[in-house]
Structures are given as C-alpha cells and as structure tokens.
Design a protein around this motif. Structure first.
Motif, PDB file in Angstrom:
ATOM      1  N   TYR A 173       6.245  -1.144 -10.374  1.00  0.00           N
ATOM      2  CA  TYR A 173       5.933  -1.926  -8.786  1.00  0.00           C
ATOM      3  C   TYR A 173       4.163  -2.704  -8.157  1.00  0.00           C
ATOM      4  CZ  TYR A 173       3.291  -0.441  -4.404  1.00  0.00           C
ATOM      5  OH  TYR A 173       2.637  -0.447  -3.303  1.00  0.00           O
ATOM      6  N   TYR A 174       3.792  -2.806  -9.930  1.00  0.00           N
ATOM      7  CA  TYR A 174       2.975  -4.092 -10.443  1.00  0.00           C
ATOM      8  C   TYR A 174       4.036  -5.378 -10.437  1.00  0.00           C
ATOM      9  CZ  TYR A 174      -0.439  -7.258 -12.305  1.00  0.00           C
ATOM     10  OH  TYR A 174      -0.927  -8.997 -12.256  1.00  0.00           O
ATOM     11  N   ASN A 175       5.411  -5.025 -10.829  1.00  0.00           N
ATOM     12  CA  ASN A 175       5.391  -6.630 -10.632  1.00  0.00           C
ATOM     13  C   ASN A 175       6.478  -6.909  -9.798  1.00  0.00           C
ATOM     14  OD1 ASN A 175       5.357  -6.201 -13.628  1.00  0.00           O
ATOM     15  ND2 ASN A 175       6.914  -5.089 -14.605  1.00  0.00           N
ATOM     16  N   ASN A 176       7.207  -5.904  -9.185  1.00  0.00           N
ATOM     17  CA  ASN A 176       7.482  -6.125  -7.647  1.00  0.00           C
ATOM     18  C   ASN A 176       6.577  -6.257  -6.635  1.00  0.00           C
ATOM     19  OD1 ASN A 176       9.790  -5.208  -8.196  1.00  0.00           O
ATOM     20  ND2 ASN A 176       9.521  -2.977  -7.763  1.00  0.00           N
ATOM     21  N   TYR A 177       5.301  -5.955  -6.829  1.00  0.00           N
ATOM     22  CA  TYR A 177       4.026  -6.674  -5.623  1.00  0.00           C
ATOM     23  C   TYR A 177       3.113  -7.362  -5.633  1.00  0.00           C
ATOM     24  CZ  TYR A 177       7.105  -3.100  -2.656  1.00  0.00           C
ATOM     25  OH  TYR A 177       8.702  -2.432  -1.935  1.00  0.00           O
TER      26      TYR A 177
ATOM     27  N   VAL B 286      10.191 -10.230  -3.109  1.00  0.00           N
ATOM     28  CA  VAL B 286       9.249  -9.141  -2.626  1.00  0.00           C
ATOM     29  C   VAL B 286      10.405  -8.489  -1.913  1.00  0.00           C
ATOM     30  CG1 VAL B 286       7.465  -7.470  -1.926  1.00  0.00           C
ATOM     31  CG2 VAL B 286       7.099 -10.185  -2.503  1.00  0.00           C
ATOM     32  N   PRO B 287      10.574  -6.866  -2.783  1.00  0.00           N
ATOM     33  CA  PRO B 287      11.519  -6.140  -2.685  1.00  0.00           C
ATOM     34  C   PRO B 287      11.271  -5.871  -0.511  1.00  0.00           C
ATOM     35  CG  PRO B 287      10.346  -4.487  -4.140  1.00  0.00           C
ATOM     36  CD  PRO B 287       9.794  -6.079  -4.337  1.00  0.00           C
ATOM     37  N   GLU B 288      12.451  -5.709   0.293  1.00  0.00           N
ATOM     38  CA  GLU B 288      12.612  -5.596   1.225  1.00  0.00           C
ATOM     39  C   GLU B 288      12.267  -4.267   2.008  1.00  0.00           C
ATOM     40  OE1 GLU B 288      15.963  -5.325   5.147  1.00  0.00           O
ATOM     41  OE2 GLU B 288      16.593  -5.480   3.133  1.00  0.00           O
ATOM     42  N   TYR B 289      11.290  -4.332   2.918  1.00  0.00           N
ATOM     43  CA  TYR B 289      10.687  -2.848   3.447  1.00  0.00           C
ATOM     44  C   TYR B 289      10.918  -3.046   4.890  1.00  0.00           C
ATOM     45  CZ  TYR B 289       7.328  -0.643   5.896  1.00  0.00           C
ATOM     46  OH  TYR B 289       7.409   1.162   7.079  1.00  0.00           O
ATOM     47  N   LYS B 290      11.418  -2.014   4.638  1.00  0.00           N
ATOM     48  CA  LYS B 290      13.219  -1.562   6.543  1.00  0.00           C
ATOM     49  C   LYS B 290      11.911  -0.594   6.923  1.00  0.00           C
ATOM     50  CE  LYS B 290      17.145  -2.263   4.509  1.00  0.00           C
ATOM     51  NZ  LYS B 290      18.275  -0.903   4.612  1.00  0.00           N
ATOM     52  N   ILE B 291      11.108  -1.635   8.370  1.00  0.00           N
ATOM     53  CA  ILE B 291      10.789  -0.669   9.041  1.00  0.00           C
ATOM     54  C   ILE B 291      11.027   0.293  10.192  1.00  0.00           C
ATOM     55  CG2 ILE B 291       9.110  -1.067  11.188  1.00  0.00           C
ATOM     56  CD1 ILE B 291       9.053  -3.170  10.884  1.00  0.00           C
ATOM     57  N   GLY B 292      10.658   1.855   9.383  1.00  0.00           N
ATOM     58  CA  GLY B 292      11.508   2.879  10.051  1.00  0.00           C
ATOM     59  C   GLY B 292      10.979   3.169  11.397  1.00  0.00           C
ATOM     60  N   GLN B 293      11.866   2.693  12.183  1.00  0.00           N
ATOM     61  CA  GLN B 293      11.692   2.916  13.768  1.00  0.00           C
ATOM     62  C   GLN B 293      11.847   4.124  14.441  1.00  0.00           C
ATOM     63  OE1 GLN B 293      11.729   0.123  14.871  1.00  0.00           O
ATOM     64  NE2 GLN B 293      12.786  -1.897  13.602  1.00  0.00           N
TER      65      GLN B 293
ATOM     66  N   GLY C  92       0.568  -1.399  -0.258  1.00  0.00           N
ATOM     67  CA  GLY C  92       0.061  -0.447   0.299  1.00  0.00           C
ATOM     68  C   GLY C  92       0.608   1.294   0.110  1.00  0.00           C
ATOM     69  N   SER C  93       0.042   2.505   0.609  1.00  0.00           N
ATOM     70  CA  SER C  93       1.555   3.758   0.494  1.00  0.00           C
ATOM     71  C   SER C  93       2.638   3.491   1.285  1.00  0.00           C
ATOM     72  CB  SER C  93      -0.007   4.880   0.763  1.00  0.00           C
ATOM     73  OG  SER C  93      -0.082   3.967   2.265  1.00  0.00           O
ATOM     74  N   LYS C  94       2.733   2.542   2.222  1.00  0.00           N
ATOM     75  CA  LYS C  94       3.321   2.773   2.425  1.00  0.00           C
ATOM     76  C   LYS C  94       5.111   2.342   1.970  1.00  0.00           C
ATOM     77  CE  LYS C  94       3.912  -1.646   5.787  1.00  0.00           C
ATOM     78  NZ  LYS C  94       4.062  -2.552   6.683  1.00  0.00           N
ATOM     79  N   THR C  95       4.812   1.520   0.839  1.00  0.00           N
ATOM     80  CA  THR C  95       5.488   0.566   0.162  1.00  0.00           C
ATOM     81  C   THR C  95       5.598   1.711  -1.169  1.00  0.00           C
ATOM     82  OG1 THR C  95       3.924  -0.784  -0.529  1.00  0.00           O
ATOM     83  CG2 THR C  95       6.036  -1.753   0.953  1.00  0.00           C
ATOM     84  N   ASP C  96       4.976   2.446  -1.108  1.00  0.00           N
ATOM     85  CA  ASP C  96       4.777   3.964  -2.045  1.00  0.00           C
ATOM     86  C   ASP C  96       6.672   4.053  -2.220  1.00  0.00           C
ATOM     87  OD1 ASP C  96       2.145   3.347  -3.003  1.00  0.00           O
ATOM     88  OD2 ASP C  96       2.150   5.323  -2.584  1.00  0.00           O
ATOM     89  N   PRO C  97       7.256   4.301  -3.939  1.00  0.00           N
ATOM     90  CA  PRO C  97       8.176   4.935  -3.626  1.00  0.00           C
ATOM     91  C   PRO C  97       8.160   6.246  -3.251  1.00  0.00           C
ATOM     92  CG  PRO C  97       7.865   4.053  -5.800  1.00  0.00           C
ATOM     93  CD  PRO C  97       6.431   3.911  -4.692  1.00  0.00           C
TER      94      PRO C  97
END
Length: 979
Positions: free
Chosen positions: A270-274, A309-316, A80-85
């Motif tokens: 984005y479509y191809n990645n997720y 899937v591209p790694e998502y890094k949680i903003g701590q 969703g929006s948190k994985t938007d570039p």
C-alpha cells in the motif's frame, strides 16, 4: 495519532474591501517563475499561496506570513480508508501509525542485526494471516511476540518524536480519513532545514518495526470506537448513504477480523502504491521565504520517483427512493441523525451545499437556530455539510426533549428542510450569510495554522483554490429561487437516511481481545547517527519576545471600571468582553440566567429579532458563567461596534420575563441533566471534582430538582438586569486605540455611581489526599478509564520552571517517559499521560494528574505500570536534554498576541504575578539537572496517596483488584451530579 472522521466543510477565502479585505476582485490563475522554479498562483489571493509541481510530480503549496516565527506543515497523501484493500480494511490507518517508527537510518541502534529479525516477523505475520486454526494461531503469535522482543532490543522507540520535540515542534501527529492521510507538525521557523531532513528520510523507506505493540494500540483505538455511540451512528449513516461506495463499505479504522489478521506485506505494498510524489503534497504556512523553502523541499524529496497510482473506481450510488431508517443502541443519550447525498467537493453544488448549511444552522439566525433552538422545540439541533471528493453529505442532528419521540425529532428537522423548498425564510438571510462569510474569511486569515489547514483540505479533496476564492462573489448572486430550486433537487421528503440512536445494550459489540504481549525495550539512552547529524545541523536562534503588561496593554477607566485594551493592527474586527470575578460559587443561578438570556426579548424586540439583527451586523454575543468568573463576549466588525454593543446592552438591561420560555428551558435543562448522566466523559469529570474537593464540590454545586422546580422567571431576570451593577472589567481588542474604546462605550455602557461586590455563597477548598482511594462509577463499555488525582501544596511560582521541564520530560507527549513505557513498551493503552498541574489562582493547590484509557482486562497491568512510573522516575539523559531543548525553542518561537495578551495578564494577576512567567521558564529551566527533576518527582509523586477515579463496567473490573489500590467507594450518579 488521531483517527479523524474529518468534517471537511467546503471553506472559502476571498480577497479584497470588507474589513480590510478586498472582496469582489478578479481571481485568475497565473504562472510565474522565481529562483528557477515555476509556480501557479491566484491573483488577489489573501493567502499568497504558491502552487509548485516538482519534476517528480510532488505538489508543494507555500503560504508565507510572518506574524509568528513558526510554520504549520502538512505532508498529505491522497489515500485513506476508501483506497484500503477490501480484504485489509484499516490498513491506511495503521500504516499512518507506522510512519512514526523510523527507517534504517533512524529508529535503530543496529540495523544489520535488527533487519533479519524484522524479516522473520514479516514471515510470521503472513503465516498467522493465513492460519485459521486458533490453537496454531496462538502458537504463531507467541513466536511473533518472542521475535519482536528480540528485534526491539535494536530499536529506538519514539526517535522520530524525540527529534521533533528537540526542535520545539508542537502538534506532532497524523490523521487518516476517507481519502487523506496527513502528517502534521508545527515547527519554529529556524529549524526548517532540520525538519525537511527528517521528513525526507522519514518517507524514503519506512521500516515497520515495533509492529505488534503498535497494532495493539490500534486495537485499543478500535475498542474506544466501540464505546463511542457517536462513532457508531456515523458509521451506520455512511453505510446506508453509500452502500456501493467505499465511504460506506469500509470504515477508517477497519473491521475486527482484518485488525486481527494484519499483513506487513500488504502494508508495504500500500505504501509503495500510494506514497508516491505525484499523489502527495507538502503544504506550509508561516514565517519563511518561499524562494528558499521550495529549493530545500526539492532537495529533500527529489529522490522520490513518480509512478502511476492504482485506479480508484468510484462506487456509483443510485438515488434513494424512500427513507432509509436505521437504529443504533448504546448507553449515551438518544438522538436522530439525518443524511442527504450531494455531488463531490469540487462541484458548484457542493459549494452551494455549504451555503445551505449556513441557512439551516449558523448559530444565530438559521432556520434550525430560530425555529427549533430558540423556540426550544428540541434539546439541541444543528446541520452541517460534509464535503468529500466522491460525494458530499448534509447531516442534520437533533436531540429530543423529555417525552419527545425520535419520530417527532425527525419530523421537526424535515419541516425545516421543507421551508427551504417552499422559500419560507427571510429575504435578508442570504445577504446576512454573505456578510458573515466575509467576516469568517478574515478570521481564518488571522492564523497561519488555519491557512495551512484550508489549503491542505483543498489539495486532498481536489478543490480548485480559485473556485473557493470566488465563493463569496458566487453566493452574493444567489436568489431565493436558487435556494428553492436547489432544495427541490436534493432535499426531498423521501431521499434521506435516518439513524435513530436509542438507549440500550449493544449486544453486537465484539471487542478486540487482548493478545499476550511481553513488554519490549525502548532503549531510551540510545541515539542513531542520523539523530546526532540532525542535532548538529546549524540553526539561527530565535529571540524570545516577552510581554510587558505595562506597555503592551492600554489601561483606562470608565467610571470605576478598568478598561484593558490592545490595538488590532491586522484587520477591522473587534472582540470585547465584560469580565466579572464572580460566577456559580457566588450564585448558583448565574449560569442559568446566562443561558436563559438567549431565549428572551425586550418590549420592542423578540428574541428571534435580536438574533437576526446581530447576524445582519456580522456580530455575535455569548454569556458564559463559570465557577468563579463570568464573561460576556461580543465580537464583530469594527464599523458595527457601537450598534453591536448597544444591541446587547439593550437586551440585558431590558429583557422581559417569559414564563413559557422558562418552562421550556427548565424541561430541557432537566433532560440535559439526565443525559449528562449517560455520558462517560461527564461522569469522569464529576469523579475528578469529587477527588479534588470531596462530596460537596464545584461539579455538583447545582440547583437540586426541587430548587429548579421552584425557580421563577423573575429570579433570573433580576440577575440579568442587575449584572452590570456589580464590579467588572472591560477587555477590548480591536482597531480602536488609546481612549477610543472608552469614548465609544461611555454613552452606551451606563454605570451606577458605585459598583457592588457579589458575595460568595460557597467556597470550595481542595481536600488533602490523605489515603489511597478508588472512586468508582459504572458505565457500560468495553474500556476502563482511570484518572489519578492528588492534591499537593499551595501554589509556589518559583516551581514553574521545574514543573514545565518535568512535564515535558515525564508525561507530556509521544516522546515522553509515560507514553514510551505504557504504550510503546507495554502496549497497555491507546491514550495515556501524566502531568503536574499548577493552579489557576494563587490560593489553590497544585495537583498531580495521570490518565490511562485501556481495555478492562488490562486494568491491573495498566494501573501497576503507571504507579511504577509515579514511584520511580526512569532516567534518560538523552531524553532529558531533548526535553530541555524543545521547551526552550518552543517558548522562544511562541508569540502571545491579540486578546491573548489581556488574558495572559489576567492569568498572571490571579496567580499574584506581575510579569510574563515564560521568561523565568526560558532562563531557568535549561540550568536544571536531572537530579533536580528527580528530586521534584520524589517530593511530589513517589510513595504518595492518590485518588483513583475509575469509570468502567462493573462486571468487567474486579472489586478485589480495585481494593488493591485503596479504599473503594462506589458512587451513584446522584452523588456525582448533585441531582
């Protein structure tokens, strides 16, 4: 498509003997194999959910139930929006929009000719994206518009929506949130093969056609959000709760700068990645055999290939060390929102947060309910938990009474948090919440759609289903000390964000400007070979089921009172109503008395005690007085039926006048009335009532300020004490059957020897729409809201089949004529519709309604476009046949059940009918021709007068433009509201 900031409250289901469910049983993950497919399940799960993982990694969750011949489906992507570039925010959301545009197999009449033009558009957008010079950008956009017009000649707009409508689907939509993009359909169970064939193709290789008109719809959506003070408060809250996490760094709809500079390459990447199977889930609940359906899903989606899937890094986030106070200004009423941060949805603390949310607000006996709402210390207040994957949030909101500062509101909310830390809450509140949670679980299990929604949220938030099932057992063990320790850990006096919503002009708003868009072709008559193939797929017809009011409803008497009952064979819950054919038109004080009741006690019980007792019983009551009807509703556990009814009857017959409560209520009511004048939707409701009935209308049929000041507590108490002396009916849905409801009520519901009629003090009659008029009300906003209203003729039941088919064809969905023309072809509005409305009682008139929500600078174009459709009905035989097919299938698979049977009967009675009108629609609508609905359109809409209800900023819509539509009347808010 809906943009949802989805409040995914950590829900729970538990199985096993509370009102037919067995709580306290052992839940374990197990594995099984059936029909060659392995799946996991949880023992004693009331949803009977099976969890499959296909070879390509696709998750499939199936929850069968045969209560209705329909299936709620979700196709969810964990993105969703948190994985938007970061440089293309809003991308997930407008990709969601594009997933309705088709592939090279559908949505195109000639893919070979369309594709080169789409490639040109791709390249032009990249050039546009990289160009900074505004003059050059305009030239590029002009070329985008030209080539898009050429490409549109080969596109078939809304072919996806037409296919779904032809299947009888409901709720065709999608939504994007922080970490989920979800595509939703509710389909008849007999079209599962067609549904899966379409969905399998839909996600194979989507084509980004008709992009610039759809992007304009997203612009419109952005502008609507700029006009929504609630959205602005929410965004400000998350920006400050999460300065390092994408929950706060980027919004779901994106920034204006990024919306102005889209990249189709970035969308496709984005479509191809997720949108890969190991990041997606198909969730279904409804009438199907899971062994058969899993095979079909596998076949339809086996082409998908798993990939990382591209790694998502949680903003701590760092701990908040001192209160963060922010401010938002806008035209809506003032309020305060507080936010506290918690761990993510899959944790035990997130589940405990849900419980703490219920301790603060449960609608009856929470701390905020009793201390702030019952005691009327605020205009309104509540708390709700919001569980997300990375973090969860507890949000509290309060609205001030007259003369109250926002600081005072904040402090009152904080005091309730303090009570959690100090243990200042009743010892039995924990057990009461447990009992009510058990009841809520049973209620959720009543509908297949609720099951599917719950399972989908678990999937996208990565919440363990077993942990949710164990929730009731988990909270049953909580002690007061557990709550105090939890509050001390997370709810301190300095670790929150507060957003003050103040009145004022938001000078920071920069709207998304209207680009020059040439209307594009929608090619209504064209069909792709794929659509024809779908139509030709076999399906086994579902036999419709009609209500028989003489057989489906048990009719008894309690004295002179009719008792209508339907047996609940599903569980041990009851819902009962006292129904009065009288309301505000009979007595303007009746709605006030109904509201006042919740603040009253009796000689031996305070109002707070009564609320607590209802909550302990896992029951609740509500009194609602409308214009011509009043309902008293009581619901709960059948085992507590007698106690619940007796508790309410004691309250309404023996409630005591409380002058202090009335004074506080009057002050709050005045503030609420003032706030209503600051709400654009409420203002529009007032204009519509004015258009229907004239200057004196049901909307402004309220007590004047002077009458409100003169109101005495005894006036309202007398109404309440006397209520059951007037004619009414009893409506019952529950486990009791035959004479049992009457036998139970007889010793409790005491009746006089004869019941009185409540005479009407006011009757409103719809006025003729004898000329074109514009009713204008000013509201400071970017958008312009326009509503067309025309009063037609007296209700004629023989028109119902024609009306149903006409609405399906003309303006009732995303595949309709109105939506295709105004949004898809001309890009003039995000939201638009039109329909012919039948009245709720036979003495009233039919109505023509239409709506466009648009940018103020598109006011002329939008009203012209709608008026053209109201004048001439575009013909599409293909769309007409789709409307017929969809209507018939939708009715055939619809099941009216539970207390809906009684309400259907009452509706039929008000219209003078004695049978299920759906039967007439089902049998007669398919026989109608396009000429029939065209004649209906000409009679009811063509060259007719309309009243245009317009809410807009007075400096953004030219009065001369309004005068082109009709005689302009600018209404002040006193004229609209009556005070």
């Amino acid at each position: 498509m809906n943009l949802l900031k989805k409040l995914t409250i950590v829900s729970s289901i538990a199985a096993a003997s509370f009102a037919g469910h067995a709580f306290g049983q052992d839940f374990q993950w197990k594995e099984a194999t059936s029909n060659g497919y392995k799946y996991r399940y949880v023992t004693n799960d009331p949803t009977s959910a099976r969890y499959y993982t296909l070879k390509n990694g696709l998750t499939v969750i199936l929850s069968p139930t045969n209560k209705e011949p329909r299936i709620q489906t979700y196709i969810a992507t964990k993105a969703g929006s948190k994985t938007d570039p970061a440089d293309h925010t809003g991308l997930a959301h407008y990709l969601e929009h594009m997933l309705f545009k088709g592939t090279n197999q559908f949505g195109s009449k000639d893919w070979a000719k369309e594709k080169p033009l789409l490639d040109q558009i791709d390249a032009l957008y990249e050039k546009y994206n990289q160009t900074k010079d505004e003059a050059k950008r305009k030239e590029i956009y002009k070329e985008i518009d030209r080539v898009s017009g050429e490409a549109a000649k080969y596109a078939i707009a809304n072919e996806y929506d037409k296919m779904m409508a032809g299947m009888g689907a409901d709720g065709t939509n999608a939504f994007t949130s922080f970490e989920q993009t979800v595509y939703t359909e509710d389909v008849p169970s007999n079209v599962i093969d067609k549904f899966l064939a379409v969905q399998g193709e839909r996600f194979r290789e989507p084509v980004l056609r008709l992009f610039h008109t759809e992007l304009e719809a997203v612009y419109e959506e952005k502008n609507r959000s700029l006009d929504d003070d609630g959205d602005k408060v929410f965004d400000m809250m998350f920006a400050n709760l999460f300065p390092n996490n994408n929950y706060g760094k980027q919004t779901t709809i994106g920034t204006i700068e990024h919306l102005k500079n889209p990249s189709l390459h970035a969308i496709r990447e984005y479509y191809n990645n997720y949108y890969v199977p190991n990041n997606m889930g198909i969730i279904m609940s409804g009438d199907f055999n899971p062994d058969e359906v899993i095979t079909k899903i596998d076949k339809a989606f086996s082409y998908m290939k798993s990939k990382p899937v591209p790694e998502y890094k949680i903003g701590q986030e760092k701990a908040i060390a001192s209160p963060v106070i922010k401010e938002v200004v806008g035209p809506d009423a003032e309020s305060v929102m507080l936010g506290f941060r918690f761990p993510g949805a899959s944790t035990k603390d997130a589940r405990l947060l849900n419980f703490v949310g219920s301790m603060l607000t449960n609608g009856q006996a929470g701390l905020i309910d009793l201390d702030l709402v019952k005691k009327q210390k605020l205009l309104g207040a509540f708390a709700f938990p919001y569980a997300l994957k990375d973090y969860s949030v507890l949000l509290l909101q309060g609205k001030p009474t007259e003369g109250q500062s926002l600081d005072e509101v904040k402090n009152l909310l904080i005091q309730e948090i303090d009570k959690l830390r100090k243990g200042e809450f009743s010892d039995d509140l924990i057990q009461s919440i447990v009992n009510n949670e058990k009841k809520n679980i049973i209620q959720k299990d009543e509908k297949y759609s609720s099951r599917a929604s719950l399972l989908m949220d678990e999937f996208t938030s990565e919440v363990d289903h077993k942990a949710n099932l164990e929730y009731v057992e988990e909270i049953s063990k909580l002690t007061k000390k557990d709550i105090m320790d939890f509050a001390a850990k997370y709810l301190q006096n300095n670790n929150y964000v507060a957003v003050y919503k103040k009145k004022g002009e938001d000078k920071s708003i920069v709207k998304v400007d209207k680009p020059t868009i040439t209307p594009v072709s929608v090619n209504r008559e064209d069909q792709s070979p794929f659509l024809k193939k779908i139509d030709e797929m076999p399906e086994k017809a579902i036999a419709p089921v009609w209500l028989n009011y003489d057989k489906d409803i048990t009719k008894n008497k309690l004295g002179d009172v009719d008792v209508l009952s339907v047996k609940n064979t599903d569980n041990a819950l009851f819902r009962m109503y006292y129904h009065f054919d009288s309301g505000k038109w009979n007595n303007k004080m009746l709605p006030l008395a109904a509201e006042y009741l919740q603040y009253l006690g009796t000689n031996d019980k305070s109002s707070e005690t009564i609320s607590r007792e209802f909550y302990k019983l896992a029951s609740s009551f509500n009194v609602s007085a409308g214009n011509e009807e009043t309902y008293v509703s009581i619901e709960g556990l059948n085992e507590n039926f007698d106690k619940s009814i007796a508790l309410f009857e004691d309250l309404i017959r023996n409630c005591k006048a409380d002058q202090a409560a009335l004074d506080a209520y009057k002050a709050r009511l005045k503030k609420a009335r003032a706030n209503a004048k600051q709400n654009k939707a409420t203002i529009m409701a007032g204009l519509r009532s004015y258009a229907q009935y004239g200057a004196q209308n049901p909307f402004n049929n309220v007590l004047s300020d002077a009458e409100l000041d003169a109101l005495k507590a005894e006036d309202l108490i007398n109404i309440l004490h006397d209520l059951f002396n007037f004619k009414h009916k009893v409506l019952y849905y529950g486990p009791k059957s035959g004479d049992e409801p009457v036998a139970s009520l007889k010793p409790i519901h005491k009746l006089p020897a004869s019941l009185k009629e409540l005479p009407k003090t006011k009757t409103f009659v719809q006025i003729p729409t004898d000329k074109n008029k514009v009713l204008f009300a000013h509201y400071d906003m970017v958008q312009a809201e326009v509503f067309w209203v025309r009063n037609s003729d007296q209700y004629n039941p023989t028109l119902t089949p024609t009306v149903s088919l006409f609405n399906n064809y003309f303006g009732g969905g995303m595949g309709s004529i109105v939506f295709q023309t105004i949004r898809e072809s001309k890009a003039l509005a995000y939201s638009t519709y039109s329909y012919f409305a039948l009245p709720s009682k036979k003495s009233d008139k039919d109505m023509v309604m239409a709506y466009v929500g648009t940018q103020a600078d598109k006011f002329n174009e939008s009203t012209t476009a709608m008026n053209e459709l109201l004048t001439t009905l575009p013909k599409s035989e293909q769309l007409f046949e789709t409307a017929k097919s969809g209507l018939k299938k939708s009715i055939a698979s619809e099941r009216i059940s539970q207390d809906g049977i009684i309400f259907s009967y009452l509706k039929a009675q008000r219209l003078g009918n004695n049978f299920d009108m759906r039967k007439n629609v089902y049998e007669q609508a398919p026989k109608l021709s396009f000429a029939d609905i065209n004649a209906f359109h000409d009679k009811e809409m063509k060259n007719k007068n309309y009243t245009y209800c317009l809410v807009a900023a007075q400096d953004k819509v030219n009065e001369a433009d309004m005068q082109k539509l009709g005689e302009v009347k600018k209404l002040n808010l006193t004229e609209v509201f009556g005070y």
